[in-house]
Design a protein around this motif. Sequence first.
Motif, PDB file in Angstrom:
ATOM      1  N   UNK A 199       9.091  25.174  -7.648  1.00  0.00           N
ATOM      2  CA  UNK A 199      10.540  24.363  -7.514  1.00  0.00           C
ATOM      3  C   UNK A 199      10.532  23.534  -6.042  1.00  0.00           C
ATOM      4  N   UNK A 200      10.077  24.675  -5.072  1.00  0.00           N
ATOM      5  CA  UNK A 200      10.181  24.106  -3.659  1.00  0.00           C
ATOM      6  C   UNK A 200       9.052  23.140  -3.434  1.00  0.00           C
ATOM      7  N   UNK A 201       7.915  23.389  -4.002  1.00  0.00           N
ATOM      8  CA  UNK A 201       6.531  22.353  -3.612  1.00  0.00           C
ATOM      9  C   UNK A 201       6.939  21.324  -4.610  1.00  0.00           C
ATOM     10  N   UNK A 202       7.378  21.309  -5.534  1.00  0.00           N
ATOM     11  CA  UNK A 202       7.885  19.976  -6.310  1.00  0.00           C
ATOM     12  C   UNK A 202       8.899  19.154  -5.332  1.00  0.00           C
ATOM     13  N   UNK A 203       9.915  19.673  -4.872  1.00  0.00           N
ATOM     14  CA  UNK A 203      10.865  19.193  -4.096  1.00  0.00           C
ATOM     15  C   UNK A 203      10.336  18.696  -2.789  1.00  0.00           C
ATOM     16  N   UNK A 204       9.446  19.386  -1.893  1.00  0.00           N
ATOM     17  CA  UNK A 204       8.745  18.856  -0.810  1.00  0.00           C
ATOM     18  C   UNK A 204       7.957  17.680  -1.290  1.00  0.00           C
ATOM     19  N   UNK A 205       7.236  17.599  -2.271  1.00  0.00           N
ATOM     20  CA  UNK A 205       6.424  16.504  -2.759  1.00  0.00           C
ATOM     21  C   UNK A 205       7.297  15.182  -2.903  1.00  0.00           C
ATOM     22  N   UNK A 206       8.489  15.301  -3.616  1.00  0.00           N
ATOM     23  CA  UNK A 206       9.385  14.343  -3.954  1.00  0.00           C
ATOM     24  C   UNK A 206      10.091  13.835  -2.550  1.00  0.00           C
ATOM     25  N   UNK A 252      -0.036  -4.253  -6.036  1.00  0.00           N
ATOM     26  CA  UNK A 252      -0.001  -2.881  -5.413  1.00  0.00           C
ATOM     27  C   UNK A 252      -1.248  -2.362  -5.287  1.00  0.00           C
ATOM     28  N   UNK A 253      -1.134  -1.392  -4.257  1.00  0.00           N
ATOM     29  CA  UNK A 253      -2.427  -0.634  -3.990  1.00  0.00           C
ATOM     30  C   UNK A 253      -2.039   0.499  -3.623  1.00  0.00           C
ATOM     31  N   UNK A 254      -2.927   1.584  -3.567  1.00  0.00           N
ATOM     32  CA  UNK A 254      -2.639   2.935  -3.275  1.00  0.00           C
ATOM     33  C   UNK A 254      -3.535   3.388  -2.258  1.00  0.00           C
ATOM     34  N   UNK A 255      -3.012   4.302  -1.296  1.00  0.00           N
ATOM     35  CA  UNK A 255      -4.113   4.920  -0.349  1.00  0.00           C
ATOM     36  C   UNK A 255      -3.569   6.532  -0.323  1.00  0.00           C
ATOM     37  N   UNK A 256      -4.362   7.448  -0.014  1.00  0.00           N
ATOM     38  CA  UNK A 256      -4.187   8.773   0.076  1.00  0.00           C
ATOM     39  C   UNK A 256      -3.441   9.008   1.557  1.00  0.00           C
ATOM     40  N   UNK A 257      -2.451   9.859   1.586  1.00  0.00           N
ATOM     41  CA  UNK A 257      -1.967   9.892   2.902  1.00  0.00           C
ATOM     42  C   UNK A 257      -2.839  10.873   3.847  1.00  0.00           C
ATOM     43  N   UNK A 258      -3.274  10.383   4.969  1.00  0.00           N
ATOM     44  CA  UNK A 258      -4.222  10.670   5.797  1.00  0.00           C
ATOM     45  C   UNK A 258      -3.820  12.319   6.473  1.00  0.00           C
ATOM     46  N   UNK A 259      -4.948  13.077   6.363  1.00  0.00           N
ATOM     47  CA  UNK A 259      -4.985  14.430   6.771  1.00  0.00           C
ATOM     48  C   UNK A 259      -4.847  14.784   7.988  1.00  0.00           C
ATOM     49  N   UNK A 287       0.754  -1.328   0.132  1.00  0.00           N
ATOM     50  CA  UNK A 287      -0.117   0.089   0.097  1.00  0.00           C
ATOM     51  C   UNK A 287       0.755   1.267  -0.124  1.00  0.00           C
ATOM     52  N   UNK A 288       0.846   1.852  -1.075  1.00  0.00           N
ATOM     53  CA  UNK A 288       1.755   3.102  -1.279  1.00  0.00           C
ATOM     54  C   UNK A 288       0.944   4.253  -1.202  1.00  0.00           C
ATOM     55  N   UNK A 289       1.293   5.085  -0.118  1.00  0.00           N
ATOM     56  CA  UNK A 289       0.422   6.335   0.163  1.00  0.00           C
ATOM     57  C   UNK A 289       0.921   7.325  -0.755  1.00  0.00           C
ATOM     58  N   UNK A 290      -0.302   7.989  -1.291  1.00  0.00           N
ATOM     59  CA  UNK A 290      -0.418   8.954  -2.412  1.00  0.00           C
ATOM     60  C   UNK A 290      -0.171  10.542  -1.592  1.00  0.00           C
ATOM     61  N   UNK A 291       0.859  10.989  -1.965  1.00  0.00           N
ATOM     62  CA  UNK A 291       0.950  12.316  -1.252  1.00  0.00           C
ATOM     63  C   UNK A 291      -0.014  13.493  -2.074  1.00  0.00           C
ATOM     64  N   UNK A 292      -0.897  13.930  -1.163  1.00  0.00           N
ATOM     65  CA  UNK A 292      -1.704  14.886  -2.020  1.00  0.00           C
ATOM     66  C   UNK A 292      -1.491  16.384  -1.927  1.00  0.00           C
ATOM     67  N   UNK A 322      -1.247  17.607   1.758  1.00  0.00           N
ATOM     68  CA  UNK A 322      -0.177  17.253   2.495  1.00  0.00           C
ATOM     69  C   UNK A 322       0.938  18.090   2.163  1.00  0.00           C
ATOM     70  N   UNK A 323       1.189  18.299   1.040  1.00  0.00           N
ATOM     71  CA  UNK A 323       2.439  19.539   0.526  1.00  0.00           C
ATOM     72  C   UNK A 323       2.160  20.770   1.097  1.00  0.00           C
ATOM     73  N   UNK A 324       0.730  21.055   1.222  1.00  0.00           N
ATOM     74  CA  UNK A 324       0.431  22.371   1.774  1.00  0.00           C
ATOM     75  C   UNK A 324       0.874  22.741   3.197  1.00  0.00           C
ATOM     76  N   UNK A 325       0.655  21.371   3.877  1.00  0.00           N
ATOM     77  CA  UNK A 325       0.956  21.462   5.327  1.00  0.00           C
ATOM     78  C   UNK A 325       2.290  21.436   5.490  1.00  0.00           C
ATOM     79  N   UNK A 326       3.192  20.809   4.627  1.00  0.00           N
ATOM     80  CA  UNK A 326       4.585  21.120   4.894  1.00  0.00           C
ATOM     81  C   UNK A 326       5.217  22.336   4.751  1.00  0.00           C
TER      82      UNK A 326
END
Length: 434
Positions: free
Chosen positions: A265-272, A427-434, A129-134, A137-141
């Motif tokens: 670019x900052x947001x993309x790096x945080x997501x990565x 493989x399965x996916x799940x959103x990162x919990x908020x 189960x691979x968490x999908x970064x929403x 989640x990026x906004x919170x970081x």
Amino acid sequence: MNSTVKQLAPTQVELLIAISPDEMRDAEDRAFRRLVKKAKLPGFRPGKAPRKVFEQAYGAETISHEAMEDVVPAVYAKAVHEHDLEPVDRPHMELLPGEEGAPPRIKAVVDVRPQIELHEYKGLKLTRTLAVVTDEEVDRSVQTLARERATLVPVERAARLRDVVTIDYEGKIDGTPFEGGAAEGQTTELSEGRFIPGFVTGIAGMTAGETKEIEAVFPDNYQPAELAGKTATFTIALHEVKELELPKLDDEFAKAVSDHMTFEELRADIRKRLEAVAQARAQRDLGGKAVEELLKHHDFPLPAILVDREIENMLGDAASMAARMGISFEDYLKTAKKTEEQLRSDYRPEAERRVKATLVLEAIGKAEKVSATPADVQEELRSLARQYGQPVDLVRQALGNNVLPLMEGIVRTKTVDFLVEHAQIEEATAAVPS
């Protein structure tokens, strides 16, 4: 073969070991050579007295006793090897008389690893189960970074959650002040997680210059224990309210907090980075699932000594946690409303699961010839050094000769990686919990 083995229990055997005359004679010769070097005999330099002279002065049994200290471990180790045993504890030994004119025999009772019949461990069916970064989640970081760069600005309004306030307070329980329940000029952020329930929400809504009484309840597991579960009345005087003024989230902000030139670019790096963390977590979870699958399909008796040791380790962890909380282990038990024996009983199922997992992983590692290479050990030492903030050489020095447990841990980790590598993964996916 000079030894026989008898199964006393699934994980306990009795060895009956005969000491041959040659083994005893060689051991006595070695014993005499050691003893005579320390002997003080008139007319002889240390180590030069004949054996008969030594025996007349100290007795032949002195040599025999010293020889037994030498020969017993040697013949025991030989018997363990002959019968392909894997002891998990020190043996309980007893000397038995030998046949007429022969050296004594040894009876050794020892706990051993169980015989594990390995079932199919390749091709385990696992779900990753691979968490999908929403975006959230990026906004919170991003907001976390922004708060680190925020400035405090005085405001003329009622206090809100997340504001920073300056207060005086005095707490009482049944009209009596308690230790640590009062302060003057205290500056603090109104965050629920920092205080007992009711304290922060009672301050929210107050304005500068206002004094108010609020009630708050100490949690049942609060320390010190004498305050646990009690309701306190606090008199609060609010002097000042400030809010966090966050910086503008733009390219200049990105340059200030990172090496990136633009905010995107900052947001993309945080997501990565968040995705890398999610992938690592998913891989760890997959290893745990592989172990759980193994445990479902393998059943074997567990050496009681290993389970008891694991329970002791868990108790030690609990005591360490209590120390970090600033309380004694006795107070920890009172808070948990448990006796030490009850805690041992509670820990037993998990201790058994851990021991079982360790044994089956070690059996698979042995079957697959998994090993810890010097490079593996060096990397683990570097990891420990980073974890404890110490130089690698200091970590190595602290371990001393106790490197075997480190290597065993590496082999278990590599064995889990082997199981995952050879598993059938869906493989399965799940959103990162908020």
